[in-house]
Design a protein around this motif. Sequence first.
Motif, short mmCIF file in Angstrom:
data_model
loop_
_atom_site.label_atom_id
_atom_site.label_comp_id
_atom_site.label_asym_id
_atom_site.label_seq_id
_atom_site.Cartn_x
_atom_site.Cartn_y
_atom_site.Cartn_z
N HIS A 79 0.84 -1.21 0.00
CA HIS A 79 0.00 0.00 0.00
C HIS A 79 0.87 1.26 0.00
O HIS A 79 0.65 2.17 -0.80
N ARG A 80 1.88 1.29 0.87
CA ARG A 80 2.79 2.44 0.92
C ARG A 80 3.54 2.60 -0.40
O ARG A 80 3.73 3.72 -0.88
N TYR A 81 3.96 1.48 -0.97
CA TYR A 81 4.69 1.54 -2.24
C TYR A 81 3.84 2.17 -3.33
O TYR A 81 4.29 3.07 -4.04
N PHE A 82 2.60 1.71 -3.45
CA PHE A 82 1.74 2.22 -4.51
C PHE A 82 1.28 3.64 -4.23
O PHE A 82 1.02 4.40 -5.17
N GLU A 83 1.19 4.02 -2.96
CA GLU A 83 0.86 5.43 -2.64
C GLU A 83 1.98 6.34 -3.11
O GLU A 83 1.73 7.42 -3.63
#
Length: 86
Positions: A79-83
């Motif tokens: 999730h953090r990566y894609f954000e």
Amino acid sequence: VLLVKLKRILSNLTESEQYVITKYFGLDGETLTLQDISEDLELTKERVRQIKEKAIKKLRFYSKILVAVFILQGYKILHRYFENTS
């Protein structure tokens, strides 16, 4: 790292359960039979088998929790990566 996690999981077991699992599966480098363990603990072979089975049930429960934690951690990382890439 794995040894630390294994010790943490085993810490949820009673002392006798820890001993039986450690010796039976050779986690300390020394594999013993149920008979050998029963002699060490001065218990019947059947009682040692019961302790082993109870410990394995507990470990299965903890492994399910660990899988859930790893899945959630993986989800958070993705999730953090894609954000950050949006």
